[in-house]
Design an enzyme around this catalytic site. Structure first.
Site, PDB file in Angstrom:
ATOM      1  N   HIS A   1       2.446   5.022  -4.985  1.00 53.46           N
ATOM      2  CA  HIS A   1       1.675   4.532  -6.127  1.00 53.46           C
ATOM      3  C   HIS A   1       2.392   3.313  -6.710  1.00 53.46           C
ATOM      4  O   HIS A   1       3.617   3.340  -6.879  1.00 53.46           O
ATOM      5  CB  HIS A   1       1.549   5.638  -7.182  1.00 53.46           C
TER       6      HIS A   1
ATOM      7  N   ASP B   1      -2.395  11.407  -8.433  1.00 48.83           N
ATOM      8  CA  ASP B   1      -1.084  10.929  -8.895  1.00 48.83           C
ATOM      9  C   ASP B   1      -0.265  11.957  -9.683  1.00 48.83           C
ATOM     10  O   ASP B   1       0.602  11.586 -10.474  1.00 48.83           O
ATOM     11  CB  ASP B   1      -1.246   9.653  -9.762  1.00 48.83           C
TER      12      ASP B   1
ATOM     13  N   LEU C   1      -7.529   5.584  -1.154  1.00 43.69           N
ATOM     14  CA  LEU C   1      -7.966   5.746  -2.539  1.00 43.69           C
ATOM     15  C   LEU C   1      -8.856   6.957  -2.805  1.00 43.69           C
ATOM     16  O   LEU C   1      -9.188   7.232  -3.944  1.00 43.69           O
ATOM     17  CB  LEU C   1      -8.672   4.462  -3.011  1.00 43.69           C
TER      18      LEU C   1
ATOM     19  N   GLU D   1       7.657  -1.437  -2.355  1.00 39.88           N
ATOM     20  CA  GLU D   1       6.924  -0.505  -1.483  1.00 39.88           C
ATOM     21  C   GLU D   1       7.393  -0.658  -0.048  1.00 39.88           C
ATOM     22  O   GLU D   1       7.714   0.319   0.637  1.00 39.88           O
ATOM     23  CB  GLU D   1       5.416  -0.750  -1.586  1.00 39.88           C
TER      24      GLU D   1
ATOM     25  N   GLY E   1      -3.405  -2.661   4.488  1.00 34.55           N
ATOM     26  CA  GLY E   1      -2.539  -1.912   5.398  1.00 34.55           C
ATOM     27  C   GLY E   1      -1.149  -2.502   5.560  1.00 34.55           C
ATOM     28  O   GLY E   1      -0.489  -2.244   6.558  1.00 34.55           O
TER      29      GLY E   1
ATOM     30  N   LEU F   1      -9.674  10.888  -3.344  1.00 29.63           N
ATOM     31  CA  LEU F   1      -8.956  12.092  -3.751  1.00 29.63           C
ATOM     32  C   LEU F   1      -8.841  13.045  -2.551  1.00 29.63           C
ATOM     33  O   LEU F   1      -9.812  13.244  -1.814  1.00 29.63           O
ATOM     34  CB  LEU F   1      -9.725  12.776  -4.890  1.00 29.63           C
TER      35      LEU F   1
ATOM     36  N   ASN G   1       2.254  10.165  -1.078  1.00 25.12           N
ATOM     37  CA  ASN G   1       1.477   8.988  -1.496  1.00 25.12           C
ATOM     38  C   ASN G   1       2.419   7.959  -2.111  1.00 25.12           C
ATOM     39  O   ASN G   1       3.426   8.319  -2.711  1.00 25.12           O
ATOM     40  CB  ASN G   1       0.434   9.415  -2.537  1.00 25.12           C
TER      41      ASN G   1
HETATM   42  C1  GAR Z   1      -0.379  -0.502  -2.466  1.00 24.25           C
HETATM   43  O1  GAR Z   1       0.095  -1.311  -3.508  1.00 24.25           O
HETATM   44  C2  GAR Z   1      -0.370   0.953  -2.900  1.00 24.25           C
HETATM   45  O2  GAR Z   1       0.683   1.274  -3.755  1.00 24.25           O
HETATM   46  C3  GAR Z   1      -1.679   1.045  -3.605  1.00 24.25           C
HETATM   47  O3  GAR Z   1      -2.576   0.325  -2.799  1.00 24.25           O
HETATM   48  C4  GAR Z   1      -1.856  -0.773  -2.208  1.00 24.25           C
HETATM   49  C5  GAR Z   1      -2.180  -0.824  -0.742  1.00 24.25           C
HETATM   50  O4  GAR Z   1      -1.620  -1.976  -0.164  1.00 24.25           O
HETATM   51  N1  GAR Z   1      -2.087   2.398  -3.776  1.00 24.25           N
HETATM   52  C6  GAR Z   1      -2.686   2.848  -4.871  1.00 24.25           C
HETATM   53  O5  GAR Z   1      -2.992   2.137  -5.802  1.00 24.25           O
HETATM   54  C7  GAR Z   1      -2.971   4.345  -4.869  1.00 24.25           C
HETATM   55  N2  GAR Z   1      -3.402   4.762  -6.169  1.00 24.25           N
HETATM   56  P1  GAR Z   1      -1.542  -2.148   1.408  1.00 24.25           P
HETATM   57  O6  GAR Z   1      -2.925  -1.837   1.963  1.00 24.25           O
HETATM   58  O7  GAR Z   1      -1.179  -3.574   1.589  1.00 24.25           O
HETATM   59  O8  GAR Z   1      -0.504  -1.207   1.930  1.00 24.25           O
END
Ligand code: GAR
Length: 188
Positions: free
Chosen positions: A104, A145, A85, A174, A12, A87, A102
């Site tokens: 990615h 995606d 994660l 991000e 998170g 769908l 989203n």
């Molecule tokens: C992030 O890197 C996000 O881009 C990825 O999960 C991570 C969550 O990190 N999402 C995916 O891979 C979606 N396909 P966080 O819980 O520290 O925000």
């Protein structure tokens, strides 16, 4: 006031950045945090910030549309997927057309699709000796995606960078961009 729901299953860190960025915002509020994991640290972060939470159960999520009632209760206008994660089922995509974004951790359309999440993405990028990676923020449709791309940012990869270094660099992007892109989508 525009109300956002954040969906997150992981640590998170993106959700935390979004909450911090929008704290005391004049016209946008993080009104709900939704997770499919009872133990997800994101739920503690929500509690600390007095944000209501909802735990998703797979059966309900895919076999009922009860979630739409919950989202209506909190008057949710927009959904941010921050490390979520599962769908997104068609009923939710249709109810929130172009209102689900989203993030990615790669430059789509490369390194997307089922199974391409988190560290799997960075390992694949590393294995292919890519010279750059980055982030993609996109609208969500019924396929993993594949929704329209809203924003991308890239970072160079040095040959000696292992997947965990790539992950760290991508995560910086991000955190830098996801909160402000969400804000700008809501102010449009
Ligand atoms: C992030 O890197 C996000 O881009 C990825 O999960 C991570 C969550 O990190 N999402 C995916 O891979 C979606 N396909 P966080 O819980 O520290 O925000």
């Amino acid at each position: 006031m525009k109300n956002i729901a954040i969906f997150a299953s992981g640590t998170g860190s993106n959700a935390t950045k979004i909450v911090a960025h929008l704290k005391n915002h004049a016209s946008i509020k993080v009104a709900l945090i939704i997770s499919n994991k009872a133990t997800a640290p994101v739920l503690q972060m929500a509690a600390t910030n007095n944000i209501p939470t909802l735990l998703l159960h797979r059966q309900d999520f895919y076999n009922t549309e009860n979630l739409l009632t919950n989202l209506a209760e909190y008057k949710i206008d927009f959904i941010a997927l921050a490390g979520f994660l599962w769908l997104i089922p068609p009923y939710l995509v249709q109810a929130f057309e172009n209102k689900i974004a989203n993030i990615h951790p790669a430059l789509l359309p490369k390194y997307g699709g089922k199974g391409m999440y988190g560290m799997n993405v960075h390992k694949a990028v590393h294995a292919n000796k890519e010279k750059e990676s980055g982030i993609t923020i996109h609208f969500v449709n019924e396929h993993y995606d594949e929704g329209n791309i809203i924003f991308q940012a890239s970072c160079p990869i040095d040959p000696q960078d292992d997947p965990s270094i790539i992950q760290k660099q991508v995560l910086v992007l991000e955190h830098q961009y996801f909160p402000t892109i969400i804000e700008s989508l809501l102010l449009m």
